[in-house]
Design an enzyme around this catalytic site. Structure first.
Site, PDB file in Angstrom:
ATOM      1  N   GLU A  81     -67.618  49.042  -0.527  1.00 44.50           N
ATOM      2  CA  GLU A  81     -66.333  49.082   0.160  1.00 44.50           C
ATOM      3  C   GLU A  81     -65.227  48.596  -0.776  1.00 44.50           C
ATOM      4  O   GLU A  81     -65.393  47.628  -1.515  1.00 44.50           O
ATOM      5  CB  GLU A  81     -66.414  48.163   1.384  1.00 44.50           C
ATOM      6  CG  GLU A  81     -65.148  48.004   2.175  1.00 44.50           C
ATOM      7  CD  GLU A  81     -65.299  47.001   3.303  1.00 44.50           C
ATOM      8  OE1 GLU A  81     -64.403  46.958   4.158  1.00 44.50           O
ATOM      9  OE2 GLU A  81     -66.307  46.263   3.329  1.00 44.50           O
ATOM     10  N   ASP A  83     -72.380  31.585  -7.478  1.00 47.17           N
ATOM     11  CA  ASP A  83     -71.585  31.775  -8.703  1.00 47.17           C
ATOM     12  C   ASP A  83     -70.108  31.731  -8.321  1.00 47.17           C
ATOM     13  O   ASP A  83     -69.333  32.636  -8.649  1.00 47.17           O
ATOM     14  CB  ASP A  83     -71.949  33.111  -9.356  1.00 47.17           C
ATOM     15  CG  ASP A  83     -71.435  33.230 -10.790  1.00 47.17           C
ATOM     16  OD1 ASP A  83     -70.991  32.210 -11.350  1.00 47.17           O
ATOM     17  OD2 ASP A  83     -71.461  34.343 -11.336  1.00 47.17           O
TER      18      ASP A  83
END
Length: 283
Positions: free
Chosen positions: A88, A191
């Protein structure tokens, strides 16, 4: 370049004629492009030459886990191929006035999602660095044997870390229970630096490029500090929503030793001094 199998999937959705393609940049872990079609729909194609299917599937699994656990925006994955991910398009826009507060509350919400153990449903990657997620009941053992030691051993084998520093890390792993308080396994981004948080089309925060697993909430907070830190409003909102005090900051450098070792393995001796400096605090 959009892979043939991804183009085939798009044709099945009635998206065939590309109006425009724009490169959104490249990093050590990805090359990203936006494809806009004549219908007005756009998608993101993320690829990494030389990586196998499991690299892309692992990221898709991480994105799916985050989507299920937080109200923060996380891009949907449309297609996982041998050469990349079709996702997306969040159409990034300037951040809203409440961006940092929303991010802090959303991360606290994510960290309420308990895992069945430390680890994850499968191994994945942090950047391009392999990340071991085999199940472990104890957080200190997990951080030692699935995070610090594999990275340290890899760096030693490649000549990036001396044997004396490896021994220091092994000794440090034995001391983890006295340095880091026990905490439950929760879903973490894995992360979480500024490059992996963007503003969507409404200016609201969205999480991308995860290295997701069930670990310590503090590890996400620590990573936000690795490259300069987030706005103070983020930390205030997180603390208010989670009830966690600010003591995690005293442990952030130790928690970030994993990322420092990963960067040492990925980028070479540029990070050797950073690793040595962190270890010096615990000699």
């Amino acid at each position: 370049m959009l892979a043939p199998e991804a183009a085939h999937w798009l044709r099945g959705q009635g998206l065939e004629q590309v109006q425009a393609r724009s490169a959104l940049g490249a990093s050590a872990s990805s090359q990203v492009s936006r494809y806009r079609f004549i219908q007005g729909t756009s998608v993101i194609w993320k690829e990494q030459p030389g990586m196998s299917f499991d690299f892309f599937q692992a990221e898709a699994d991480g994105l799916a886990a985050l989507r299920a656990a937080t109200s923060l925006r996380v891009p949907r994955v449309y297609f996982v191929g041998e050469n990349g991910l079709l996702m997306e398009d969040l159409n990034p826009a300037p951040s809203s006035p409440r961006y940092w507060e929303s991010l802090g509350r959303g991360l606290a919400e994510l960290h309420q999602f308990r895992g069945p153990h430390f680890g994850f449903s499968g191994d994945n990657y942090c950047g391009l660095g392999p990340q071991i997620n085999s199940p472990c009941a104890d957080g200190h053992e997990f951080f030692a044997t699935r995070r610090l030691l594999p990275q340290a051993q890899r760096a030693t084998e490649r000549g990036l870390l001396g044997g004396d520093l490896l021994r220091q890390i092994e000794q440090l792993c034995q001391r983890l229970p006295e340095l880091i308080p026990p905490a439950p396994a929760v879903l973490v981004h894995g992360d979480l630096w500024s490059g992996n948080v963007i503003a969507d089309e409404q200016g609201e925060p969205a999480l991308i490029d995860p290295a997701a697993y069930w670990g310590w909430a503090e590890s996400d907070l620590a990573m936000t500090c690795q490259f300069g830190g987030f706005a103070g409003r983020f930390y205030d909102a997180y603390q208010e929503a989670s009830g966690m005090n600010g003591e995690w900051r005293s442990r952030a450098e130790l928690l970030n030793l994993y990322h420092q070792l990963n960067h040492l393995n990925l980028f070479g001796t540029l990070y050797a001094e950073t690793v040595n400096s962190t270890l010096a605090r615990y000699r």
